[in-house]
Scaffold this motif. Sequence first.
Motif, short mmCIF file in Angstrom:
data_model
loop_
_atom_site.label_atom_id
_atom_site.label_comp_id
_atom_site.label_asym_id
_atom_site.label_seq_id
_atom_site.Cartn_x
_atom_site.Cartn_y
_atom_site.Cartn_z
N UNK A 138 1.00 -1.21 -0.21
CA UNK A 138 0.19 -0.01 0.02
C UNK A 138 0.86 1.26 -0.13
N UNK A 139 0.74 2.06 -0.82
CA UNK A 139 1.38 3.36 -1.19
C UNK A 139 0.37 4.54 -0.63
N UNK A 140 0.48 5.05 0.69
CA UNK A 140 -0.37 5.94 1.17
C UNK A 140 -0.25 7.20 0.36
N UNK A 141 0.97 7.63 -0.10
CA UNK A 141 0.77 8.79 -0.96
C UNK A 141 -0.03 8.98 -2.09
N UNK A 142 -0.24 7.59 -2.59
CA UNK A 142 -1.27 7.67 -3.59
C UNK A 142 -2.76 7.32 -3.33
N UNK A 143 -3.16 7.46 -2.02
CA UNK A 143 -4.24 6.93 -1.35
C UNK A 143 -5.00 8.18 -0.42
N UNK A 144 -4.70 9.46 -1.12
CA UNK A 144 -5.17 10.51 -0.07
C UNK A 144 -6.56 10.81 -0.87
N UNK A 145 -7.22 11.77 -0.27
CA UNK A 145 -8.56 12.15 -0.76
C UNK A 145 -8.59 12.73 -2.12
N UNK A 146 -9.40 12.63 -3.07
CA UNK A 146 -9.26 12.84 -4.54
C UNK A 146 -9.78 14.41 -4.43
N UNK A 147 -8.78 15.24 -4.86
CA UNK A 147 -8.69 16.81 -4.93
C UNK A 147 -9.61 17.10 -5.91
N UNK A 148 -10.38 18.60 -5.77
CA UNK A 148 -11.24 19.22 -6.90
C UNK A 148 -10.53 20.22 -6.87
N UNK A 149 -10.68 20.89 -8.23
CA UNK A 149 -10.04 22.01 -8.64
C UNK A 149 -10.80 23.25 -7.72
#
Length: 420
Positions: A138-149
Amino acid sequence: MNEMVADFRGPTTNFTALMDLPTGPVPTEPYRSPAYFELERERIFKRAWLCLGREERLEKPGSYFVQPIEVAKASVLVCRQKDGSIKAFHNVCAHRSNTLVLDTEGTATRFVCRYHNWTYRNDGALAGVPDERNFFGLDKKTCGLKSIATETWEGWIFINLQREPEVSLAEFLGDFGEQYRGIPYQNANKSILYVSHLNANWKVIADAFAETYHIPAIHPETIGSTFASKENPYARPISAQGWGPHRSVSTYGNPEYAPPERARVERLAYSSIATGNVLSAAGLDDMDVFLKHPAINPTKSQHWAVDVTWLFPHFQLDVSPGGFWTHHFWPVTYNSTRWEARFHMPDAQDVWQRLQQEHYIARLGEILLEDVGNTERTQQGLESGAHDTMPLQDGEVMIRHNLHHVQKWIDAETARDALA
């Protein structure tokens, strides 16, 4: 920008022609078609910049609110960061896509998913995973919340649901964004919120607040004599203007209006504080800079009451001698809408101002009920199929302008094409 001023003593002013719009009947299908609504969902609400309201909703670092956007099947988490900036995220856990934050607003530096206790910082980073060693690399850096512009303009928060917005907020606002810079939005941190779920298409409800032609008929006992007079019996607007998909009208105010003798509470409430407008609950004392701004009452008419400004697609900003208020028209289905209205006012400084505000709130409730109570009947008539078109008069130019740009966005292959 196109602008024209009305002469109530002369021939009808043709705002419609000035804004390069056709004058024939407009179709009713956009108000009742599920298929058309799906096009609006994909071509408009998932491509346009959407205003969420004032940044004062996020008072300090750690403040957040959750904004449901049903038309995009989305829940948006908006957070104030340590450095004062504002970020927005899809309110969805990266593990199994559970809804992350269930409260509507609050203050928190971390959010914990109630499904498996995955924990996120308010900058979207994944901070903690229970039993992390049992995952497979598991790579926590790629599992953050999906940002919105997310961008802000003059204290207003906007988001764009495209992963890579085709146009910037500045491009989307265009000339409107330049002309409306520098308006001091006083009392932006204090408001009264009205929310209603209505069985009507979002455009039906937005239309109801976009023209004054209806006022003598629907509001005869409340504001009928405020926005109409012997000189202007049909409440024709003073001026109208457009900037790309955005539009505004200045409404007429009866200069001779005074509360009737029978309206004793109103006469008492407004006897000690001058507002210049019975839709206001703020005094004129601190409004000089506000009222002198060139975008407000652009013709500087002495008969001015309110500017109704409609930012495409779903947001209206109204300004008057006593301040400002807003409407959000959030589509839910082709024939249901969540409508939110915020009316801003100062903290009462004495008993007279408190009396005025209480009267103002009660009066608003009555006026708004008159408006939105009619929208569901309109939707029923539209869905009956009795009429395929509707004729619009010149005072309803904002409705015609909106339908024109709704269709333009639906037909356009890109957001940039839609703005061209």
